[in-house]
Design a protein around this motif. Sequence first.
Motif, PDB file in Angstrom:
ATOM      1  N   GLN A 182       0.835  -1.204   0.000  1.00  0.00           N
ATOM      2  CA  GLN A 182       0.000   0.000   0.000  1.00  0.00           C
ATOM      3  C   GLN A 182       0.868   1.252   0.000  1.00  0.00           C
ATOM      4  O   GLN A 182       0.514   2.253  -0.612  1.00  0.00           O
ATOM      5  N   GLN A 183       2.002   1.196   0.675  1.00  0.00           N
ATOM      6  CA  GLN A 183       2.917   2.335   0.673  1.00  0.00           C
ATOM      7  C   GLN A 183       3.517   2.550  -0.710  1.00  0.00           C
ATOM      8  O   GLN A 183       3.773   3.666  -1.117  1.00  0.00           O
ATOM      9  N   ARG A 184       3.742   1.470  -1.420  1.00  0.00           N
ATOM     10  CA  ARG A 184       4.360   1.557  -2.747  1.00  0.00           C
ATOM     11  C   ARG A 184       3.355   1.917  -3.849  1.00  0.00           C
ATOM     12  O   ARG A 184       3.750   2.399  -4.900  1.00  0.00           O
ATOM     13  N   MET A 185       2.085   1.672  -3.590  1.00  0.00           N
ATOM     14  CA  MET A 185       1.071   1.876  -4.629  1.00  0.00           C
ATOM     15  C   MET A 185       1.018   3.297  -5.173  1.00  0.00           C
ATOM     16  O   MET A 185       0.960   3.461  -6.395  1.00  0.00           O
ATOM     17  N   PRO A 186       1.014   4.335  -4.336  1.00  0.00           N
ATOM     18  CA  PRO A 186       0.922   5.684  -4.916  1.00  0.00           C
ATOM     19  C   PRO A 186       2.065   5.997  -5.891  1.00  0.00           C
ATOM     20  O   PRO A 186       1.816   6.537  -6.975  1.00  0.00           O
ATOM     21  N   GLN A 187       3.280   5.638  -5.535  1.00  0.00           N
ATOM     22  CA  GLN A 187       4.419   5.880  -6.419  1.00  0.00           C
ATOM     23  C   GLN A 187       4.287   5.056  -7.699  1.00  0.00           C
ATOM     24  O   GLN A 187       4.536   5.547  -8.792  1.00  0.00           O
ATOM     25  N   MET A 188       3.883   3.818  -7.557  1.00  0.00           N
ATOM     26  CA  MET A 188       3.723   2.966  -8.725  1.00  0.00           C
ATOM     27  C   MET A 188       2.612   3.501  -9.629  1.00  0.00           C
ATOM     28  O   MET A 188       2.773   3.561 -10.852  1.00  0.00           O
ATOM     29  N   MET A 189       1.489   3.905  -9.028  1.00  0.00           N
ATOM     30  CA  MET A 189       0.389   4.441  -9.823  1.00  0.00           C
ATOM     31  C   MET A 189       0.799   5.729 -10.537  1.00  0.00           C
ATOM     32  O   MET A 189       0.430   5.948 -11.693  1.00  0.00           O
ATOM     33  N   LYS A 190       1.567   6.559  -9.852  1.00  0.00           N
ATOM     34  CA  LYS A 190       2.051   7.801 -10.445  1.00  0.00           C
ATOM     35  C   LYS A 190       2.925   7.493 -11.670  1.00  0.00           C
ATOM     36  O   LYS A 190       2.766   8.111 -12.726  1.00  0.00           O
ATOM     37  N   ARG A 191       3.809   6.532 -11.528  1.00  0.00           N
ATOM     38  CA  ARG A 191       4.674   6.153 -12.646  1.00  0.00           C
ATOM     39  C   ARG A 191       3.869   5.572 -13.797  1.00  0.00           C
ATOM     40  O   ARG A 191       4.145   5.856 -14.966  1.00  0.00           O
ATOM     41  N   LEU A 192       2.863   4.740 -13.470  1.00  0.00           N
ATOM     42  CA  LEU A 192       2.045   4.148 -14.524  1.00  0.00           C
ATOM     43  C   LEU A 192       1.203   5.200 -15.240  1.00  0.00           C
ATOM     44  O   LEU A 192       1.021   5.130 -16.462  1.00  0.00           O
ATOM     45  N   GLN A 193       0.678   6.176 -14.497  1.00  0.00           N
ATOM     46  CA  GLN A 193      -0.087   7.257 -15.122  1.00  0.00           C
ATOM     47  C   GLN A 193       0.811   8.074 -16.043  1.00  0.00           C
ATOM     48  O   GLN A 193       0.416   8.441 -17.154  1.00  0.00           O
ATOM     49  N   GLN A 194       2.030   8.354 -15.595  1.00  0.00           N
ATOM     50  CA  GLN A 194       2.980   9.107 -16.410  1.00  0.00           C
ATOM     51  C   GLN A 194       3.304   8.319 -17.677  1.00  0.00           C
ATOM     52  O   GLN A 194       3.335   8.878 -18.774  1.00  0.00           O
ATOM     53  N   LEU A 195       3.523   7.036 -17.534  1.00  0.00           N
ATOM     54  CA  LEU A 195       3.810   6.187 -18.683  1.00  0.00           C
ATOM     55  C   LEU A 195       2.636   6.182 -19.657  1.00  0.00           C
ATOM     56  O   LEU A 195       2.826   6.267 -20.875  1.00  0.00           O
ATOM     57  N   ALA A 196       1.419   6.118 -19.130  1.00  0.00           N
ATOM     58  CA  ALA A 196       0.231   6.131 -19.986  1.00  0.00           C
ATOM     59  C   ALA A 196       0.126   7.456 -20.738  1.00  0.00           C
ATOM     60  O   ALA A 196      -0.196   7.475 -21.933  1.00  0.00           O
ATOM     61  N   GLN A 197       0.401   8.556 -20.057  1.00  0.00           N
ATOM     62  CA  GLN A 197       0.354   9.866 -20.707  1.00  0.00           C
ATOM     63  C   GLN A 197       1.418   9.969 -21.799  1.00  0.00           C
ATOM     64  O   GLN A 197       1.147  10.470 -22.899  1.00  0.00           O
ATOM     65  N   GLU A 198       2.616   9.510 -21.495  1.00  0.00           N
ATOM     66  CA  GLU A 198       3.695   9.560 -22.485  1.00  0.00           C
ATOM     67  C   GLU A 198       3.351   8.711 -23.703  1.00  0.00           C
ATOM     68  O   GLU A 198       3.587   9.131 -24.846  1.00  0.00           O
TER      69      GLU A 198
END
Length: 169
Positions: free
Chosen positions: A145-161
């Motif tokens: 759960q602690q890692r999820m926000p960072q992982m989600m942020k990276r995945l959202q950035q990847l999706a945008q890119e």
Amino acid sequence: MKKAITGLCLALAASLALAATPPSNESIEELLEVTHASKLTDVMVQQVSAAMLPAFEQSIDLKGLDAPAREKARRYIASFSRKMNDVLAEELSWARMKAFSVQVYQETFTQEEIDALIAFYRTPAGKAMLEKMPLVLQKSMALMQQRMPQMMKRLQQLAQETAQEFQQR
């Protein structure tokens, strides 16, 4: 001599066939009982609920709401939480999970492996593992759960890119 070699080959073939024997339902049920598998489903319901609720709350974004809207959202979240827990308890109930577990174990393990697992879980080390596994799972879930926000942020950035790359071509 020929008979001895033939006998040896037959004995070897028979022992290999026995080693690959699928486990019986009874032995799998014994393993599930020894491992207190039914209790693990309760823990799983709690952990799935604990993981899903913050994500749901975050999707509503309570911070951006005024006090009355925030209170209304909290009531909806509480209602959702109760309904979600009911669904999880039903879907992950031991009655449903037991049949599923027996099938998976039967497709995965041999009778010899099931027998060895039963023997292990009856030892002090096996019992210690059973006692401590819920804590291991709880700590693992908390770390995830602690890692999820960072992982989600990276995945959202990847999706945008990726979307930008697609639009540029």
